[in-house]
Design a protein around this motif. Sequence first.
Motif, PDB file in Angstrom:
ATOM      1  N   MET A   1       0.824  -1.210   0.000  1.00 52.47           N
ATOM      2  CA  MET A   1       0.000   0.000   0.000  1.00 52.47           C
ATOM      3  C   MET A   1       0.849   1.248   0.000  1.00 52.47           C
ATOM      4  SD  MET A   1      -3.173   0.630  -0.144  1.00 52.47           S
ATOM      5  CE  MET A   1      -4.397   1.859   0.190  1.00 52.47           C
ATOM      6  N   THR A   2       2.102   1.078   0.371  1.00 45.02           N
ATOM      7  CA  THR A   2       2.979   2.239   0.424  1.00 45.02           C
ATOM      8  C   THR A   2       3.860   2.338  -0.812  1.00 45.02           C
ATOM      9  OG1 THR A   2       4.582   0.930   1.666  1.00 45.02           O
ATOM     10  CG2 THR A   2       3.014   2.244   2.944  1.00 45.02           C
ATOM     11  N   ALA A 331       0.999  19.768  -3.459  1.00 43.07           N
ATOM     12  CA  ALA A 331       2.399  20.206  -3.396  1.00 43.07           C
ATOM     13  C   ALA A 331       3.058  19.760  -2.089  1.00 43.07           C
ATOM     14  CB  ALA A 331       2.478  21.724  -3.530  1.00 43.07           C
ATOM     15  N   SER A 332       2.247  19.577  -1.059  1.00 41.61           N
ATOM     16  CA  SER A 332       2.778  19.136   0.236  1.00 41.61           C
ATOM     17  C   SER A 332       2.668  17.622   0.382  1.00 41.61           C
ATOM     18  CB  SER A 332       2.013  19.824   1.375  1.00 41.61           C
ATOM     19  OG  SER A 332       2.042  21.225   1.238  1.00 41.61           O
ATOM     20  N   SER A 333       2.744  16.926  -0.737  1.00 44.35           N
ATOM     21  CA  SER A 333       2.509  15.481  -0.730  1.00 44.35           C
ATOM     22  C   SER A 333       3.489  14.724   0.165  1.00 44.35           C
ATOM     23  CB  SER A 333       2.598  14.924  -2.149  1.00 44.35           C
ATOM     24  OG  SER A 333       3.866  15.203  -2.710  1.00 44.35           O
ATOM     25  N   TYR A 334       4.699  15.266   0.309  1.00 40.88           N
ATOM     26  CA  TYR A 334       5.671  14.562   1.147  1.00 40.88           C
ATOM     27  C   TYR A 334       5.205  14.527   2.610  1.00 40.88           C
ATOM     28  CZ  TYR A 334       7.297  19.183   2.663  1.00 40.88           C
ATOM     29  OH  TYR A 334       7.378  20.449   3.184  1.00 40.88           O
ATOM     30  N   ILE A 335       4.433  15.542   3.044  1.00 39.04           N
ATOM     31  CA  ILE A 335       3.900  15.556   4.408  1.00 39.04           C
ATOM     32  C   ILE A 335       2.823  14.475   4.538  1.00 39.04           C
ATOM     33  CG2 ILE A 335       2.662  16.930   6.125  1.00 39.04           C
ATOM     34  CD1 ILE A 335       3.918  19.421   4.920  1.00 39.04           C
ATOM     35  N   ILE A 336       1.947  14.404   3.533  1.00 41.95           N
ATOM     36  CA  ILE A 336       0.901  13.372   3.542  1.00 41.95           C
ATOM     37  C   ILE A 336       1.539  11.988   3.520  1.00 41.95           C
ATOM     38  CG2 ILE A 336      -1.053  12.422   2.248  1.00 41.95           C
ATOM     39  CD1 ILE A 336      -1.601  15.238   1.186  1.00 41.95           C
ATOM     40  N   TRP A 338       4.444  11.172   4.659  1.00 44.29           N
ATOM     41  CA  TRP A 338       5.065  10.933   5.969  1.00 44.29           C
ATOM     42  C   TRP A 338       4.020  10.476   6.979  1.00 44.29           C
ATOM     43  CZ3 TRP A 338       4.513  13.333  10.790  1.00 44.29           C
ATOM     44  CH2 TRP A 338       5.478  13.000  11.752  1.00 44.29           C
ATOM     45  N   PHE A 339       2.848  11.127   6.968  1.00 52.86           N
ATOM     46  CA  PHE A 339       1.788  10.753   7.891  1.00 52.86           C
ATOM     47  C   PHE A 339       1.284   9.340   7.613  1.00 52.86           C
ATOM     48  CE2 PHE A 339       1.144  15.309   8.982  1.00 52.86           C
ATOM     49  CZ  PHE A 339       1.055  15.172  10.363  1.00 52.86           C
ATOM     50  N   ILE A 340       1.143   8.987   6.323  1.00 54.38           N
ATOM     51  CA  ILE A 340       0.668   7.644   5.974  1.00 54.38           C
ATOM     52  C   ILE A 340       1.667   6.588   6.439  1.00 54.38           C
ATOM     53  CG2 ILE A 340       0.130   6.084   4.064  1.00 54.38           C
ATOM     54  CD1 ILE A 340      -0.936   8.497   2.523  1.00 54.38           C
ATOM     55  N   LEU A 341       2.942   6.826   6.175  1.00 50.75           N
ATOM     56  CA  LEU A 341       3.980   5.872   6.575  1.00 50.75           C
ATOM     57  C   LEU A 341       4.037   5.726   8.097  1.00 50.75           C
ATOM     58  CD1 LEU A 341       6.831   6.825   4.078  1.00 50.75           C
ATOM     59  CD2 LEU A 341       5.497   4.716   4.099  1.00 50.75           C
ATOM     60  N   ARG A 342       3.893   6.854   8.790  1.00 52.21           N
ATOM     61  CA  ARG A 342       3.928   6.805  10.257  1.00 52.21           C
ATOM     62  C   ARG A 342       2.728   6.032  10.797  1.00 52.21           C
ATOM     63  NH1 ARG A 342       4.770  11.911  14.438  1.00 52.21           N
ATOM     64  NH2 ARG A 342       4.749  10.664  16.327  1.00 52.21           N
ATOM     65  N   PHE A 343       1.560   6.251  10.180  1.00 51.16           N
ATOM     66  CA  PHE A 343       0.356   5.536  10.597  1.00 51.16           C
ATOM     67  C   PHE A 343       0.524   4.040  10.377  1.00 51.16           C
ATOM     68  CE2 PHE A 343      -3.882   3.805   9.543  1.00 51.16           C
ATOM     69  CZ  PHE A 343      -4.523   4.073  10.734  1.00 51.16           C
ATOM     70  N   LYS A 344       1.133   3.653   9.247  1.00 55.58           N
ATOM     71  CA  LYS A 344       1.347   2.241   8.949  1.00 55.58           C
ATOM     72  C   LYS A 344       2.294   1.593   9.969  1.00 55.58           C
ATOM     73  CE  LYS A 344       0.167   0.291   5.664  1.00 55.58           C
ATOM     74  NZ  LYS A 344      -1.030  -0.558   5.428  1.00 55.58           N
ATOM     75  N   LYS A 345       3.324   2.370  10.385  1.00 55.36           N
ATOM     76  CA  LYS A 345       4.279   1.857  11.368  1.00 55.36           C
ATOM     77  C   LYS A 345       3.610   1.644  12.722  1.00 55.36           C
ATOM     78  CE  LYS A 345       8.521   3.697   9.355  1.00 55.36           C
ATOM     79  NZ  LYS A 345       9.624   4.693   9.498  1.00 55.36           N
ATOM     80  N   GLU A 346       2.741   2.580  13.108  1.00 56.40           N
ATOM     81  CA  GLU A 346       2.060   2.484  14.389  1.00 56.40           C
ATOM     82  C   GLU A 346       1.103   1.297  14.410  1.00 56.40           C
ATOM     83  OE1 GLU A 346       0.198   6.213  15.140  1.00 56.40           O
ATOM     84  OE2 GLU A 346       2.069   7.222  15.701  1.00 56.40           O
ATOM     85  N   GLU A 347       0.522   0.990  13.237  1.00 57.35           N
ATOM     86  CA  GLU A 347      -0.378  -0.176  13.139  1.00 57.35           C
ATOM     87  C   GLU A 347       0.379  -1.479  13.424  1.00 57.35           C
ATOM     88  OE1 GLU A 347      -2.313  -0.191   9.382  1.00 57.35           O
ATOM     89  OE2 GLU A 347      -4.137   0.687  10.190  1.00 57.35           O
TER      90      GLU A 347
END
Length: 348
Positions: A1-2, A331-336, A338-347
Amino acid sequence: MTSNKAFNILIPLISVFLGLVAGAIIMLIFGYNPIHGYAALWEGAFGDLYVFGETVRQVTPYILTGLAVAFAFRAGLFNIGAEGQVIIGWLAAVWIGTSFEAPMIIHLPLAIIVAALAGAIWGFIPGLLKARLGVHEVIVTIMLNYVALYSANSIVRNVLSDNEDKTEKVAASASLASEWLQGLTYFSRMHYGILIALFAAVIMWFIIERTAVGFELRSVGFNKHASKYSGMNVPKNIILAMVISGIFAGLAGSMEGLGTFGNLNVKSGFTNLGFDGIAVALLGANTAFGVVLAAILFGALKVGALNMPTEAGVPTELVDIIIALIIFFVASSYIIRWFILRFKKEEK
């Protein structure tokens, strides 16, 4: 998914959602009902056959300018001159459409082809300067936008009319307008150009994804130095990318000149079709299919916004704010990301 493919789909969707949420918050802050506002926007874009036809009419040039910008992006180039290429294509199409008469089977294709060639020439100039002299394409294309605007105005007044502010209507044999489509959509300005725009999207997809030329263009976009080292002709690919980009933008101009308006008026400012095409390309992740979907969204927002003041009391400028916010989040896609990857790690 990532994976990159998943992110290319997720990020535009999340950006649109965040933009709409931010727009709703702004409506609440200024005392408007966001539910009524968005309902009015939907009704204004898809509420009946007339506004549906107008939405399709607006989507048509957006697809083509989005393709123009996206194609250049895929080769690592920023064609901010799509606006000037639209104007030049519009001028060329109307010039052919008003200068002589011929059977439609000759006249209409000729007007469209000449518009595409005019856009190609306008794209060739910054492409050549970039490839041979290293002149940045952003600077050249910005200047060419103004050259196109004021040259077109002068030609309209002094060549295509007798000091008038608009040309005559193009001949019926060079028109994309359709009485059948207009009757079907309660006399909206929808025309056959939508078929050309969709076909152009297929052409872009085929060139980029299924040809050796497309592979070279993508390679140059990823890394010019590695492409040169592997034996690719980088200057040739830069010029080719800008020429094809100009063709798409020139076609967008012909859609307006031969379809929506049927003539060319002297303009006090830019049409903004080329500039909106940048936003369409970004939201569409510079892919042909993505550009079509983004163009539908932007067309619906632009046309639907006209209904918001009367039905919900919301100013149309709010839609421009929503579009700006959507692009901000893209344009701020790298922030989005980062949040998705962090959420996946926390899962995990």
